[in-house]
Scaffold this motif. Structure first.
Motif, PDB file in Angstrom:
ATOM      1  N   GLY A   1      -6.684 -54.467 -46.070  1.00  0.00           N
ATOM      2  CA  GLY A   1      -7.979 -55.050 -46.384  1.00  0.00           C
ATOM      3  C   GLY A   1      -7.929 -56.513 -46.778  1.00  0.00           C
ATOM      4  O   GLY A   1      -8.878 -57.024 -47.366  1.00  0.00           O
ATOM      5  N   HIS A   2      -6.864 -57.208 -46.447  1.00  0.00           N
ATOM      6  CA  HIS A   2      -6.735 -58.621 -46.808  1.00  0.00           C
ATOM      7  C   HIS A   2      -7.933 -59.416 -46.287  1.00  0.00           C
ATOM      8  O   HIS A   2      -8.250 -59.394 -45.113  1.00  0.00           O
TER       9      HIS A   2
ATOM     10  N   MET B   1     -11.085 -58.877 -46.802  1.00  0.00           N
ATOM     11  CA  MET B   1     -12.268 -58.079 -46.480  1.00  0.00           C
ATOM     12  C   MET B   1     -13.359 -58.174 -47.538  1.00  0.00           C
ATOM     13  O   MET B   1     -14.522 -57.971 -47.251  1.00  0.00           O
ATOM     14  N   GLN B   2     -13.009 -58.486 -48.768  1.00  0.00           N
ATOM     15  CA  GLN B   2     -14.019 -58.554 -49.825  1.00  0.00           C
ATOM     16  C   GLN B   2     -14.986 -59.716 -49.617  1.00  0.00           C
ATOM     17  O   GLN B   2     -16.095 -59.694 -50.138  1.00  0.00           O
ATOM     18  N   ALA B   3     -14.574 -60.699 -48.849  1.00  0.00           N
ATOM     19  CA  ALA B   3     -15.457 -61.834 -48.564  1.00  0.00           C
ATOM     20  C   ALA B   3     -16.470 -61.489 -47.472  1.00  0.00           C
ATOM     21  O   ALA B   3     -17.430 -62.219 -47.273  1.00  0.00           O
ATOM     22  N   ARG B   4     -16.264 -60.371 -46.775  1.00  0.00           N
ATOM     23  CA  ARG B   4     -17.155 -59.957 -45.689  1.00  0.00           C
ATOM     24  C   ARG B   4     -18.208 -58.984 -46.201  1.00  0.00           C
ATOM     25  O   ARG B   4     -18.038 -58.343 -47.236  1.00  0.00           O
TER      26      ARG B   4
ATOM     27  N   TYR C   1     -20.495 -55.452 -45.930  1.00  0.00           N
ATOM     28  CA  TYR C   1     -20.097 -54.056 -45.740  1.00  0.00           C
ATOM     29  C   TYR C   1     -19.969 -53.690 -44.268  1.00  0.00           C
ATOM     30  O   TYR C   1     -18.958 -53.145 -43.831  1.00  0.00           O
TER      31      TYR C   1
ATOM     32  N   ALA D   1     -17.112 -55.680 -42.550  1.00  0.00           N
ATOM     33  CA  ALA D   1     -15.794 -55.184 -42.972  1.00  0.00           C
ATOM     34  C   ALA D   1     -15.469 -53.844 -42.339  1.00  0.00           C
ATOM     35  O   ALA D   1     -14.304 -53.549 -42.052  1.00  0.00           O
ATOM     36  N   SER D   2     -16.485 -53.021 -42.079  1.00  0.00           N
ATOM     37  CA  SER D   2     -16.226 -51.687 -41.520  1.00  0.00           C
ATOM     38  C   SER D   2     -15.660 -51.738 -40.111  1.00  0.00           C
ATOM     39  O   SER D   2     -15.129 -50.745 -39.620  1.00  0.00           O
TER      40      SER D   2
ATOM     41  N   THR E   1     -14.473 -48.211 -44.913  1.00  0.00           N
ATOM     42  CA  THR E   1     -15.247 -48.588 -46.095  1.00  0.00           C
ATOM     43  C   THR E   1     -15.650 -47.384 -46.929  1.00  0.00           C
ATOM     44  O   THR E   1     -16.148 -47.551 -48.035  1.00  0.00           O
TER      45      THR E   1
END
Length: 105
Positions: free
Chosen positions: A58-59, A61-64, A66, A69-70, A75
């Motif tokens: 998930g490197h 992915m928190q900036a994307r 939902y 990111a899926s 998710t």
């Protein structure tokens, strides 16, 4: 035996939240003891290898968002996936249960 199966199938939806909590507790306990038991470690590793999309854990992915990111990572948690799969396959599971119950009658 058949009346017990029928009763359990009718009552089980009432206990779904408790069952979900217990499954969460078991999985969290398994994660805590991941390094203590080699068999448990191999089981968890196998499950992750079968379900991992992004090998970078998930490197970035928190900036994307939902939905964005899926496309790269899962998710939903494994418990949510199990519950969704069970609900999606209720007729299949019911048929298997019925097939196992009929010979016992």
């Amino acid at each position: 035996v058949l009346p017990c199966w029928v009763t359990a199938s009718l009552v089980s939806p009432l206990f779904a939240p408790q069952a979900r909590g217990k499954v969460s507790e078991i999985i969290n306990g398994a994660i805590v003891h991941y390094r203590d038991d080699l068999d448990l470690q191999n089981l968890i590793d196998f499950g992750q290898k079968e379900a991992v999309i992004n090998t970078m854990c998930g490197h970035g992915m928190q900036a994307r968002g939902y939905l964005e990111a899926s496309a790269f990572i899962h998710t939903n948690g494994c418990i949510d996936k199990l519950v969704n799969w069970t609900h999606s396959n209720l007729f299949l599971l019911g048929g298997i249960t019925l097939g196992l119950a009929l010979p016992q009658v």
